[in-house]
Each structure stands twice: as structure tokens, then as C-alpha cells.
Design an enzyme around this catalytic site. Sequence first.
Site, PDB file in Angstrom:
ATOM      1  N   ARG A 105      55.412 -24.601 -19.375  1.00 38.77           N
ATOM      2  CA  ARG A 105      55.720 -23.175 -19.156  1.00 38.77           C
ATOM      3  C   ARG A 105      57.080 -23.127 -18.495  1.00 38.77           C
ATOM      4  O   ARG A 105      57.284 -23.701 -17.414  1.00 38.77           O
ATOM      5  CB  ARG A 105      54.657 -22.523 -18.259  1.00 38.77           C
ATOM      6  CG  ARG A 105      55.103 -21.178 -17.714  1.00 38.77           C
ATOM      7  CD  ARG A 105      54.005 -20.404 -17.050  1.00 38.77           C
ATOM      8  NE  ARG A 105      53.080 -19.873 -18.033  1.00 38.77           N
ATOM      9  CZ  ARG A 105      52.209 -18.893 -17.785  1.00 38.77           C
ATOM     10  NH1 ARG A 105      52.133 -18.346 -16.584  1.00 38.77           N
ATOM     11  NH2 ARG A 105      51.397 -18.454 -18.728  1.00 38.77           N
ATOM     12  N   HIS A 132      54.642 -16.556 -26.262  1.00 44.96           N
ATOM     13  CA  HIS A 132      53.440 -16.994 -25.530  1.00 44.96           C
ATOM     14  C   HIS A 132      52.327 -17.245 -26.566  1.00 44.96           C
ATOM     15  O   HIS A 132      51.345 -16.505 -26.629  1.00 44.96           O
ATOM     16  CB  HIS A 132      53.033 -15.923 -24.513  1.00 44.96           C
ATOM     17  CG  HIS A 132      52.063 -16.387 -23.478  1.00 44.96           C
ATOM     18  ND1 HIS A 132      51.580 -17.685 -23.402  1.00 44.96           N
ATOM     19  CD2 HIS A 132      51.464 -15.712 -22.452  1.00 44.96           C
ATOM     20  CE1 HIS A 132      50.750 -17.776 -22.376  1.00 44.96           C
ATOM     21  NE2 HIS A 132      50.657 -16.608 -21.791  1.00 44.96           N
ATOM     22  N   GLN A 135      48.475 -17.420 -25.740  1.00 44.16           N
ATOM     23  CA  GLN A 135      47.852 -16.134 -25.397  1.00 44.16           C
ATOM     24  C   GLN A 135      47.344 -15.424 -26.648  1.00 44.16           C
ATOM     25  O   GLN A 135      46.221 -14.934 -26.692  1.00 44.16           O
ATOM     26  CB  GLN A 135      48.889 -15.255 -24.672  1.00 44.16           C
ATOM     27  CG  GLN A 135      48.305 -13.937 -24.209  1.00 44.16           C
ATOM     28  CD  GLN A 135      47.249 -14.140 -23.137  1.00 44.16           C
ATOM     29  OE1 GLN A 135      47.495 -14.791 -22.146  1.00 44.16           O
ATOM     30  NE2 GLN A 135      46.058 -13.593 -23.345  1.00 44.16           N
ATOM     31  N   ASP A 221      51.098  -5.135 -21.373  1.00 41.61           N
ATOM     32  CA  ASP A 221      51.447  -6.254 -20.490  1.00 41.61           C
ATOM     33  C   ASP A 221      52.222  -5.658 -19.311  1.00 41.61           C
ATOM     34  O   ASP A 221      52.576  -4.469 -19.321  1.00 41.61           O
ATOM     35  CB  ASP A 221      52.318  -7.255 -21.290  1.00 41.61           C
ATOM     36  CG  ASP A 221      52.562  -8.578 -20.571  1.00 41.61           C
ATOM     37  OD1 ASP A 221      52.012  -8.796 -19.480  1.00 41.61           O
ATOM     38  OD2 ASP A 221      53.328  -9.399 -21.126  1.00 41.61           O
ATOM     39  N   CYS A 261      46.945  -9.491 -21.280  1.00 36.32           N
ATOM     40  CA  CYS A 261      46.943 -10.942 -21.054  1.00 36.32           C
ATOM     41  C   CYS A 261      46.681 -11.301 -19.600  1.00 36.32           C
ATOM     42  O   CYS A 261      46.280 -12.418 -19.304  1.00 36.32           O
ATOM     43  CB  CYS A 261      48.252 -11.555 -21.550  1.00 36.32           C
ATOM     44  SG  CYS A 261      49.717 -10.950 -20.696  1.00 36.32           S
ATOM     45  N   ARG A 289      41.038 -18.166 -23.407  1.00 40.64           N
ATOM     46  CA  ARG A 289      42.193 -19.067 -23.336  1.00 40.64           C
ATOM     47  C   ARG A 289      41.697 -20.517 -23.380  1.00 40.64           C
ATOM     48  O   ARG A 289      42.257 -21.361 -24.075  1.00 40.64           O
ATOM     49  CB  ARG A 289      42.991 -18.828 -22.035  1.00 40.64           C
ATOM     50  CG  ARG A 289      43.755 -17.507 -21.968  1.00 40.64           C
ATOM     51  CD  ARG A 289      44.927 -17.470 -22.933  1.00 40.64           C
ATOM     52  NE  ARG A 289      45.847 -18.583 -22.719  1.00 40.64           N
ATOM     53  CZ  ARG A 289      46.817 -18.612 -21.804  1.00 40.64           C
ATOM     54  NH1 ARG A 289      47.030 -17.567 -21.023  1.00 40.64           N
ATOM     55  NH2 ARG A 289      47.628 -19.661 -21.692  1.00 40.64           N
TER      56      ARG A 289
HETATM   57  N1  NVA Z   1      55.007 -11.198 -20.195  1.00 41.79           N
HETATM   58  C1  NVA Z   1      54.439 -11.834 -19.028  1.00 41.79           C
HETATM   59  C2  NVA Z   1      53.189 -12.561 -19.390  1.00 41.79           C
HETATM   60  C3  NVA Z   1      52.489 -13.227 -18.230  1.00 41.79           C
HETATM   61  C4  NVA Z   1      51.285 -14.011 -18.659  1.00 41.79           C
HETATM   62  C5  NVA Z   1      55.456 -12.768 -18.400  1.00 41.79           C
HETATM   63  O1  NVA Z   1      56.178 -13.439 -19.156  1.00 41.79           O
HETATM   64  O2  NVA Z   1      55.552 -12.820 -17.181  1.00 41.79           O
HETATM   65  N1   CP Z   2      47.983 -14.712 -19.306  1.00 38.26           N
HETATM   66  C1   CP Z   2      48.527 -15.766 -18.667  1.00 38.26           C
HETATM   67  O1   CP Z   2      49.274 -16.560 -19.230  1.00 38.26           O
HETATM   68  O2   CP Z   2      48.159 -15.875 -17.371  1.00 38.26           O
HETATM   69  P1   CP Z   2      48.807 -16.833 -16.275  1.00 38.26           P
HETATM   70  O3   CP Z   2      50.215 -16.368 -16.047  1.00 38.26           O
HETATM   71  O4   CP Z   2      47.933 -16.646 -15.064  1.00 38.26           O
HETATM   72  O5   CP Z   2      48.777 -18.243 -16.778  1.00 38.26           O
END
Ligand code: NVA
Ligand code: CP
Length: 307
Positions: A105, A132, A135, A221, A261, A289
Site C-alpha cells: 500500500r 484499489h 476493495q 468514499d 469501503c 475483503r
Molecule cells: N479513497 C480512500 C480509500 C481508503 C480505503 C483513500 O485512498 O484514502
Molecule cells: N477499505 C480499506 O482499504 O480499509 P483500510 O484503509 O482500513 O485498509
Amino acid sequence: MKQVGHYLQFSDLNHEEYRHIFERAKVLKRRHSEKQLYQPLVGRVMSMIFEKNSTRTRVSFEAGMAQLGGHAMFLDTKTSQLGRGEPIEDTARVLSRMSDIIMIRTFEQSLVERLAAHSKVPVINGLTNEYHPCQILADIFTFIEHRGSIKGKTVAWIGDGNNVCRTWLQAAKILGFKLKVATPVGYELTVLDGEHYGPEHFEPSHSAVKAVEGADLVTTDVFTSMGYEAESATRLEAFASYQVNAELMKHAKPDALFMHCLPAHRGEEVTAEVIDGPQSVVWDEAENRMHAQKALIEYLLLGHQYD
Ligand code: NVA
Ligand code: CP
């Protein structure tokens, strides 16, 4: 046996591969609920690199690897040499000599691509600024559980044209559904993969009401994704009329599902009434997930050699 394949964006797998993965996720979820041991990955190790925060992604991969008989290791920038400038290429060479699969990540998608290019083992994208995929894998598995095939259905995305939204668009083309996206001006979804998305798959607008009309699923989101915190005050203002609330949900199909998500901000992008209400499947979505990613890991490491 499938050759080493990476999962860097949703378009890395085809329709047939998704069909297999969703079927396997269902089997693995049932086995887990029946407390059956299924451990094809004894002795296998996943390295997990986190350059951004996470709750679900970390726990779902770590728990999933343990359930499959393997092990997952957590690395972050504070305590690994990545935080002291070790090149991602060198990290890839080292990690892929000691582990069987890598999850990352991070910020730029290009970093994940560089990691994959120098890795001898499969690399999974656990979220970048651009995509992502894990997700949406879980979200579509959740949709199938509740409503059956997503083919021919309509999904409404309300809010930011972000990484999660962009991944939904790739999924729409591969799995044959329509994505209606409503964003404020200046926050539109940009297509980065060079694909053409016709009106049968992609309908962008600035109207939340228009986007949810006829939708089988409404999803949203956070207004401010990780890495964009400096913009949060401006975004809060820009997104004020893009909240998913009970009034907006009335314009969708009466049996429309709601997904997010997570993490969520009740009172900003969604009201408590919707996210905690009867149309919401966010807890199944979060749990899935783990099941969907177990099926993904199994596919990337074992191909079709299922037990
Ligand atoms: N769009 C959000 C998703 C978090 C799971 C982010 O990138 O922070
Ligand atoms: N939805 C998701 O990716 O959650 P986290 O940021 O908690 O991993």
C-alpha cells in the site's frame, strides 16, 4: 500452473479469472464459517509493505494468510529501510528471495509497478493514489452474495473521482455493468489506463440525483483520501451536496444496496441513517475483503490447483 502474475490493477485479471475467484471466495468463506481448516500455504510467507495507514487491508491479509496456513509480515516506512531511502527495486529483490508473495500500500502506482518489475513473486496492490483493486474485488463479491450477477446492473458512485472510483470503472468494463459517477466540478474521474469507456459502462455527471436514478448499488468514499489531507477544508466545502442520505437513496431502486469501503465519516459523505440502515452492507463488504483476497492469493500462488 499459472505463471507468476501480479495484481496491480483490476484490469490485470479477465472476466473468466474473476468468475473463478468469486466462486472460490464463496467456498473459502463457507469453509471458514464451518471452522474447516484449509491450509494449502503452510510455510508460505507474505511481505506486506504499508506506506499509508490501514485497518481492513492489514487485518484481512494477515488473517487470511494465517487461515491458509501461511504467515504475513508487516513492514512500514518508519521501521524498515524504505523509510531511509532504500530503492524499491532493491527491496523487491530482497523480499522476493525470502517471501512467496508481496502486498504493498503506497502513494504512486508507478512505485508498485517498479516493485513488481523487480520481484520474482506475485505483487498485490493494497491501494495506491490511482487504484484499489482488492476493495472492488470484495465489493463485487459482496454484491453477488446479496443480488447475484452484477452483469447488466447499474452502480452509482457519489463524491470523489478517486482511486476506488477508478477501480470501479475498470470493473464495469470487465464484468459488464454500468458505472454512473457524480462528482463536484474539479474532482471528476480521470481515466489513466488508456482504455476507452463507452456510455454502456461509464456515465459521468455532476448530479448525484441523476447518478443514483435506477441504481442497483449506491457507493461512496471519504471526501479526502490519504495523501490529500492538505486539501480537506476545501474538499469539505466542494463536496457538501454530494452526501449519500435517505433523500438521495429514494432516487435509487427501492432494493438498492449501499456500500462504503470504510473508514466512513458519518455526517460528511454519508449519514448514519444510510450507513447503519437496512440497505447498507458495509460490514459484509469489510469482512469479504478477507474471503475475496484469500481466493486471490490462492489463485496467484496455486493457479487452478485447488483442493
Ligand atoms: N479513497 C480512500 C480509500 C481508503 C480505503 C483513500 O485512498 O484514502
Ligand atoms: N477499505 C480499506 O482499504 O480499509 P483500510 O484503509 O482500513 O485498509
